[in-house]
Design a protein around this motif. Structure first.
Motif, PDB file in Angstrom:
ATOM      1  N   THR A  67       9.354 -28.497 -47.015  1.00  0.00           N
ATOM      2  CA  THR A  67       8.027 -28.346 -46.428  1.00  0.00           C
ATOM      3  C   THR A  67       7.496 -29.716 -46.010  1.00  0.00           C
ATOM      4  OG1 THR A  67       7.555 -26.423 -47.806  1.00  0.00           O
ATOM      5  CG2 THR A  67       5.676 -27.543 -46.820  1.00  0.00           C
ATOM      6  N   GLY A 247       0.877 -30.066 -53.170  1.00  0.00           N
ATOM      7  CA  GLY A 247       0.045 -29.321 -52.233  1.00  0.00           C
ATOM      8  C   GLY A 247      -0.684 -30.224 -51.260  1.00  0.00           C
ATOM      9  N   HIS A 252      -1.417 -28.465 -47.618  1.00  0.00           N
ATOM     10  CA  HIS A 252      -1.987 -27.155 -47.944  1.00  0.00           C
ATOM     11  C   HIS A 252      -3.371 -27.262 -48.591  1.00  0.00           C
ATOM     12  CE1 HIS A 252       1.822 -25.634 -46.818  1.00  0.00           C
ATOM     13  NE2 HIS A 252       2.457 -25.934 -47.933  1.00  0.00           N
ATOM     14  N   ASP A 263     -15.195 -22.267 -51.318  1.00  0.00           N
ATOM     15  CA  ASP A 263     -13.862 -22.593 -51.822  1.00  0.00           C
ATOM     16  C   ASP A 263     -13.899 -22.913 -53.306  1.00  0.00           C
ATOM     17  OD1 ASP A 263     -13.386 -22.488 -49.075  1.00  0.00           O
ATOM     18  OD2 ASP A 263     -11.740 -23.928 -49.252  1.00  0.00           O
ATOM     19  N   ARG A 366      -4.814 -21.431 -55.688  1.00  0.00           N
ATOM     20  CA  ARG A 366      -5.638 -20.954 -54.568  1.00  0.00           C
ATOM     21  C   ARG A 366      -5.101 -21.425 -53.225  1.00  0.00           C
ATOM     22  NH1 ARG A 366      -7.442 -20.594 -50.392  1.00  0.00           N
ATOM     23  NH2 ARG A 366      -9.594 -20.327 -49.632  1.00  0.00           N
ATOM     24  N   TYR A 367      -4.705 -22.693 -53.124  1.00  0.00           N
ATOM     25  CA  TYR A 367      -4.367 -23.252 -51.814  1.00  0.00           C
ATOM     26  C   TYR A 367      -2.873 -23.217 -51.482  1.00  0.00           C
ATOM     27  CZ  TYR A 367      -9.124 -24.971 -51.511  1.00  0.00           C
ATOM     28  OH  TYR A 367     -10.498 -25.043 -51.448  1.00  0.00           O
ATOM     29  N   VAL A 368      -2.034 -23.102 -52.496  1.00  0.00           N
ATOM     30  CA  VAL A 368      -0.593 -23.109 -52.239  1.00  0.00           C
ATOM     31  C   VAL A 368       0.008 -21.727 -52.468  1.00  0.00           C
ATOM     32  CG1 VAL A 368       1.617 -24.161 -52.821  1.00  0.00           C
ATOM     33  CG2 VAL A 368      -0.463 -25.542 -52.870  1.00  0.00           C
ATOM     34  N   GLN A 370      -1.406 -18.810 -52.997  1.00  0.00           N
ATOM     35  CA  GLN A 370      -2.076 -17.669 -52.385  1.00  0.00           C
ATOM     36  C   GLN A 370      -2.083 -17.706 -50.858  1.00  0.00           C
ATOM     37  OE1 GLN A 370      -5.938 -16.702 -54.066  1.00  0.00           O
ATOM     38  NE2 GLN A 370      -5.293 -17.336 -56.113  1.00  0.00           N
ATOM     39  N   ARG A 371      -1.371 -18.642 -50.256  1.00  0.00           N
ATOM     40  CA  ARG A 371      -1.274 -18.651 -48.797  1.00  0.00           C
ATOM     41  C   ARG A 371      -0.602 -17.368 -48.309  1.00  0.00           C
ATOM     42  NH1 ARG A 371       2.317 -22.382 -46.948  1.00  0.00           N
ATOM     43  NH2 ARG A 371       3.214 -22.559 -49.041  1.00  0.00           N
ATOM     44  N   ALA A 372      -1.001 -16.901 -47.125  1.00  0.00           N
ATOM     45  CA  ALA A 372      -0.437 -15.659 -46.580  1.00  0.00           C
ATOM     46  C   ALA A 372       1.076 -15.760 -46.435  1.00  0.00           C
ATOM     47  CB  ALA A 372      -1.092 -15.352 -45.226  1.00  0.00           C
ATOM     48  N   ALA A 373       1.560 -16.918 -46.004  1.00  0.00           N
ATOM     49  CA  ALA A 373       3.002 -17.082 -45.838  1.00  0.00           C
ATOM     50  C   ALA A 373       3.718 -16.972 -47.176  1.00  0.00           C
ATOM     51  CB  ALA A 373       3.304 -18.436 -45.182  1.00  0.00           C
ATOM     52  N   GLN A 374       3.096 -17.486 -48.231  1.00  0.00           N
ATOM     53  CA  GLN A 374       3.699 -17.390 -49.550  1.00  0.00           C
ATOM     54  C   GLN A 374       3.703 -15.954 -50.048  1.00  0.00           C
ATOM     55  OE1 GLN A 374       5.617 -20.057 -49.971  1.00  0.00           O
ATOM     56  NE2 GLN A 374       4.974 -20.185 -52.113  1.00  0.00           N
TER      57      GLN A 374
END
Length: 441
Positions: A67, A247, A252, A263, A366-368, A370-374
């Protein structure tokens, strides 16, 4: 067929301080090939040289390998292996400062994630469902199974009382009692949590109870030893700090979003659901985050320049020092300057630092995670493990590696055969599991 515990008549190695011959006993006695090393130095070497530790290089921690950072550069995020090495460094120094044998604590830290299956906790959930009929799956229980059975280092000959037949049986790395105990976060079988019988966390499967009872001889029921507590805190510190670092490097996490707004509320809600008791006040979590944001070294912005990377690395070092020094000071305040080992003390971590650590975990979550891609990737990973498990069970022993094929063929019932398939899958790296799934008929 499990080996029977054997009483050790002599201490192997010259161990200073408060560790006894029973602490340094091995399930199967063996001579030291190189006198002068301590028993715990031998333990550390065995874990360091194990194939299981090397395989952790192919298991993702949080951010997928490759990444890119904010400028598209490869930031080489952590794997389970690098996390384990960093946990070992943190635990070794904290343990030594409190009087533990540093090699013993480092061994526990290196070993604590060995049982994690492909795709980490995501794969763990799928295997737990697949293992419903044979006692479930738990990464910590799998680590004990690996250390005492699967990783081939020492064998012993066992006679089956009912038939008189003898066979060579693996005792894994044959670590000392203290090392196995120090690597055990949850010293109870499934359903036997001392305060929460419904907990999914446990440290031993039913068919590994003989060695578990041996390593827990003389230990207070349900209580982790001091070295295991140091390992557990080192694990929390390492992954909370470094997951946020990864992250940020991967772009991210926007540190500016943590200062105010919705947030922050999402971070606190995540922490309350996973990392602290649900009734923990949001105000307390906000105070914990604000204490970190107020530090002069906190990375309020990040870029991939050399200076930006240096700032981020300094922030990680400051956080690790903050968390470890807090635990060391609070523990020393309670116990004084005595050497603290085994069941002679409890690690004291101030609530303020536990809250700060929990907030960091929630930020990474929350930021890594829970990403949609993850979320899409995790769904794909669950399909990989589920289909692989069903296919291997349906075709076994064909498709199993020789070690696991022998375990499958030697099992006395369907539960044992299913467990052999689970052991096979748990041993795979992320890539190996994906590759095998692609070859399914």
């Amino acid at each position: 067929m499990s080996p029977r515990p054997v009483t050790v008549g002599a201490v192997d190695g010259n161990q200073p301080g408060t560790y006894t011959g029973a602490d340094m006993a091995r399930y199967v006695p063996e001579p030291d090939k190189r006198p002068g090393r301590t028993a715990f130095q031998r333990d550390r070497a065995r874990v360091l040289h194990s194939a299981a530790l090397r395989r952790l290089a192919g298991k993702t921690q949080v951010v997928d390998p490759g990444t890119g950072g904010a400028a598209g550069t490869d930031t080489s995020p952590r794997t389970r292996l690098t996390h384990s090495l960093e946990c070992a460094q943190v635990g070794r120094e904290l343990g030594a400062a409190l009087g533990c044998d540093p090699d013993l604590v480092e061994t526990a830290c290196l070993a604590h994630d060995l049982g994690h299956p492909p795709f980490g906790h995501n794969g763990e959930m799928v295997l737990d469902e697949f293992a419903t009929d044979c006692g479930g799956f738990e990464g910590n229980a799998q680590s004990l199974r690996l250390l005492t059975r699967i990783e081939p280092k020492r064998f012993t000959r066992v006679t089956e009382p009912a038939t008189g037949e003898t066979a060579l049986v693996s005792v894994g790395l044959n670590l000392t009692r203290a090392a196995l105990d120090a690597a055990t976060k949850y010293p109870w079988p499934r359903g036997a949590h001392p305060t929460d019988p419904g907990s999914r966390k446990f440290g031993v499967y039913a068919d590994d109870l003989p060695v578990f009872r041996w390593l827990r001889e003389g230990a207070p029921q349900g209580r982790t030893c001091f070295e295991a507590q140091v390992m557990d805190w080192a694990d929390d510190v390492a992954y909370s700090v470094h997951d946020v670092e990864d992250g940020l490097q991967a772009g991210h996490i926007d540190p500016r979003a943590l200062r105010a707004g919705p947030d922050r509320d999402e971070v606190f809600a995540c922490a309350q659901g996973r990392y602290v008791p649900p009734d923990t006040p949001s105000e307390e979590l906000a105070e914990a985050l604000d204490r970190l944001l107020a530090q002069p070294w906190w990375p309020h912005r990040h870029d991939d320049s050399a200076l930006g990377q240096a700032r981020l690395k300094d922030a990680a070092s400051q956080l690790i020092g903050r968390f470890c020094l807090a635990a060391e000071s609070a523990t020393r305040e309670r116990y004084g300057a005595a050497r603290l080992t085994r069941y002679g003390a409890e690690l004291v971590v101030p609530r303020a630092q536990r809250m700060e650590c929990a907030v960091l975990k929630a930020v990474a979550d929350r930021y890594v995670m829970q990403r949609a891609a993850q979320a899409r990737r995790r769904a794909e990973q669950r399909v990989v493990i589920s289909e692989l498990a069903e296919a291997l069970l349906g075709s076994a022993p064909h498709g199993l590696d020789p070690m696991f094929r022998a375990m499958f063929e030697g099992a006395s019932d369907d539960a044992g055969r299913r467990r052999a398939v689970i052991d096979q899958i748990a041993s795979l790296t992320d890539e190996a599991a994906t590759r095998r799934a692609r070859t399914l008929p």
